[in-house]
Write a protein that holds these residues in place. Structure first.
Motif, PDB file in Angstrom:
ATOM      1  N   THR A 207       0.816  -1.216   0.000  1.00 52.78           N
ATOM      2  CA  THR A 207       0.000   0.000   0.000  1.00 52.78           C
ATOM      3  C   THR A 207       0.849   1.265   0.000  1.00 52.78           C
ATOM      4  O   THR A 207       0.512   2.242  -0.666  1.00 52.78           O
ATOM      5  CB  THR A 207      -0.950   0.004   1.221  1.00 52.78           C
ATOM      6  N   ILE A 208       1.965   1.264   0.737  1.00 48.93           N
ATOM      7  CA  ILE A 208       2.765   2.487   0.826  1.00 48.93           C
ATOM      8  C   ILE A 208       3.971   2.495  -0.106  1.00 48.93           C
ATOM      9  O   ILE A 208       4.488   3.558  -0.426  1.00 48.93           O
ATOM     10  CB  ILE A 208       3.239   2.762   2.276  1.00 48.93           C
ATOM     11  N   GLY A 209       4.405   1.305  -0.579  1.00 53.74           N
ATOM     12  CA  GLY A 209       5.636   1.264  -1.358  1.00 53.74           C
ATOM     13  C   GLY A 209       5.526   0.729  -2.767  1.00 53.74           C
ATOM     14  O   GLY A 209       6.534   0.635  -3.475  1.00 53.74           O
ATOM     15  N   PHE A 210       4.305   0.379  -3.198  1.00 56.87           N
ATOM     16  CA  PHE A 210       4.148  -0.172  -4.541  1.00 56.87           C
ATOM     17  C   PHE A 210       2.967   0.444  -5.285  1.00 56.87           C
ATOM     18  O   PHE A 210       3.141   1.013  -6.360  1.00 56.87           O
ATOM     19  CB  PHE A 210       3.992  -1.697  -4.452  1.00 56.87           C
ATOM     20  N   LEU A 211       1.787   0.326  -4.727  1.00 55.63           N
ATOM     21  CA  LEU A 211       0.573   0.762  -5.426  1.00 55.63           C
ATOM     22  C   LEU A 211       0.580   2.230  -5.860  1.00 55.63           C
ATOM     23  O   LEU A 211       0.144   2.528  -6.979  1.00 55.63           O
ATOM     24  CB  LEU A 211      -0.663   0.447  -4.574  1.00 55.63           C
ATOM     25  N   PRO A 212       1.071   3.170  -5.034  1.00 51.80           N
ATOM     26  CA  PRO A 212       1.051   4.562  -5.487  1.00 51.80           C
ATOM     27  C   PRO A 212       2.054   4.857  -6.619  1.00 51.80           C
ATOM     28  O   PRO A 212       1.967   5.899  -7.249  1.00 51.80           O
ATOM     29  CB  PRO A 212       1.461   5.359  -4.239  1.00 51.80           C
ATOM     30  N   PHE A 213       2.973   3.933  -6.878  1.00 46.35           N
ATOM     31  CA  PHE A 213       4.080   4.235  -7.785  1.00 46.35           C
ATOM     32  C   PHE A 213       4.097   3.423  -9.073  1.00 46.35           C
ATOM     33  O   PHE A 213       4.712   3.836 -10.048  1.00 46.35           O
ATOM     34  CB  PHE A 213       5.419   4.004  -7.059  1.00 46.35           C
ATOM     35  N   ILE A 214       3.465   2.270  -9.105  1.00 42.51           N
ATOM     36  CA  ILE A 214       3.662   1.348 -10.220  1.00 42.51           C
ATOM     37  C   ILE A 214       3.182   1.923 -11.555  1.00 42.51           C
ATOM     38  O   ILE A 214       3.863   1.794 -12.570  1.00 42.51           O
ATOM     39  CB  ILE A 214       3.054  -0.048  -9.937  1.00 42.51           C
ATOM     40  N   LEU A 215       2.032   2.565 -11.580  1.00 38.93           N
ATOM     41  CA  LEU A 215       1.555   3.113 -12.860  1.00 38.93           C
ATOM     42  C   LEU A 215       2.493   4.199 -13.384  1.00 38.93           C
ATOM     43  O   LEU A 215       2.803   4.243 -14.577  1.00 38.93           O
ATOM     44  CB  LEU A 215       0.138   3.653 -12.728  1.00 38.93           C
ATOM     45  N   GLN A 216       2.961   5.052 -12.493  1.00 37.45           N
ATOM     46  CA  GLN A 216       3.897   6.107 -12.897  1.00 37.45           C
ATOM     47  C   GLN A 216       5.211   5.503 -13.383  1.00 37.45           C
ATOM     48  O   GLN A 216       5.803   5.990 -14.350  1.00 37.45           O
ATOM     49  CB  GLN A 216       4.152   7.055 -11.729  1.00 37.45           C
ATOM     50  N   ASP A 217       5.669   4.446 -12.713  1.00 33.87           N
ATOM     51  CA  ASP A 217       6.921   3.819 -13.122  1.00 33.87           C
ATOM     52  C   ASP A 217       6.780   3.083 -14.452  1.00 33.87           C
ATOM     53  O   ASP A 217       7.737   3.000 -15.221  1.00 33.87           O
ATOM     54  CB  ASP A 217       7.438   2.883 -12.029  1.00 33.87           C
ATOM     55  N   LEU A 218       5.596   2.567 -14.743  1.00 28.83           N
ATOM     56  CA  LEU A 218       5.371   1.945 -16.055  1.00 28.83           C
ATOM     57  C   LEU A 218       5.412   3.004 -17.161  1.00 28.83           C
ATOM     58  O   LEU A 218       5.931   2.748 -18.251  1.00 28.83           O
ATOM     59  CB  LEU A 218       4.053   1.172 -16.064  1.00 28.83           C
ATOM     60  N   VAL A 219       4.883   4.188 -16.882  1.00 25.99           N
ATOM     61  CA  VAL A 219       4.982   5.289 -17.852  1.00 25.99           C
ATOM     62  C   VAL A 219       6.446   5.678 -18.040  1.00 25.99           C
ATOM     63  O   VAL A 219       6.909   5.889 -19.171  1.00 25.99           O
ATOM     64  CB  VAL A 219       4.138   6.510 -17.401  1.00 25.99           C
ATOM     65  N   LYS A 220       7.200   5.741 -16.951  1.00 21.26           N
ATOM     66  CA  LYS A 220       8.632   6.050 -17.042  1.00 21.26           C
ATOM     67  C   LYS A 220       9.372   4.979 -17.842  1.00 21.26           C
ATOM     68  O   LYS A 220      10.300   5.291 -18.599  1.00 21.26           O
ATOM     69  CB  LYS A 220       9.249   6.180 -15.648  1.00 21.26           C
TER      70      LYS A 220
END
Length: 189
Positions: free
Chosen positions: A157-170
């Motif tokens: 919840t704090i270390g994956f979900l908020p970031f994965i979509l943005q990192d896939l765009v990156k």
């Protein structure tokens, strides 16, 4: 022949230092979101692996981590020191090194199978990047669970979900940049 090799080595060293610097710049482009900040670092980590290959992509990330470990404020939010390396986000820093190394190894291993003018495939780039992100998140989440003494659900919840979509765009941005630079003969190899 030795002068050409010497210039090529210098060229790769300059690119390695440049990528380490860009990773540091990516850390200043950050937004605090609890223990794990959002930053542009993953873009530059992946680019280091794609553009520099093995082992120089990994060396660029190691330079960045070493700079932050000795006190230069290059980690996300201008932080530095061993406390960051051994703190909640330290696993992500280790994952950065492994991600750049894996991406560089996978994309460079296929380099010999292509002619110099042949642009690498999207599939290869996305596969290498996904493996790199998997390593990055595995190290980061393991460390979050260990350091913060939390369960896997909370870590996700704090270390994956908020970031994965943005990192896939990156990842898509990094692969596109790699393909464009390769197609124009701008790779530092």
């Amino acid at each position: 022949m030795p002068a050409t090799t010497s210039l090529q080595s210098l060229h790769v060293m300059v690119w390695t230092a440049l990528m380490a610097s860009l990773i540091a710049v990516g850390s200043f482009l950050s937004i605090p979101l609890g223990p794990v900040p959002f930053s542009m670092q993953p873009l530059f980590i992946m680019l280091a692996g794609f553009l520099l290959g093995w082992p120089h992509g990994m060396i660029a990330v190691l330079l960045f981590v070493a700079a932050g470990s000795i006190g230069l404020p290059v980690f996300a939010g201008g932080k530095s020191g061993l406390a960051v390396l051994f703190g909640p986000t330290g696993g992500y820093l280790i994952g950065f090194v492994l991600a750049a190394g894996a991406i560089g190894l996978l994309t460079q291993a296929r380099k010999t199978a292509r002619t110099p003018s042949q642009t690498p495939s999207w599939a290869l780039g996305l596969l290498a990047g996904l493996l790199g992100l998997a390593l990055l998140y595995a190290c980061g989440l393991l460390n979050l669970v260990r350091v913060l003494d939390i369960g896997w659900n909370k870590a996700l919840t704090i270390g994956f979900l908020p970031f994965i979509l943005q990192d896939l765009v990156k990842l898509v941005m990094a692969v596109a940049t790699w393909r464009i630079m390769h197609g124009r003969g701008l790779l530092p190899r």
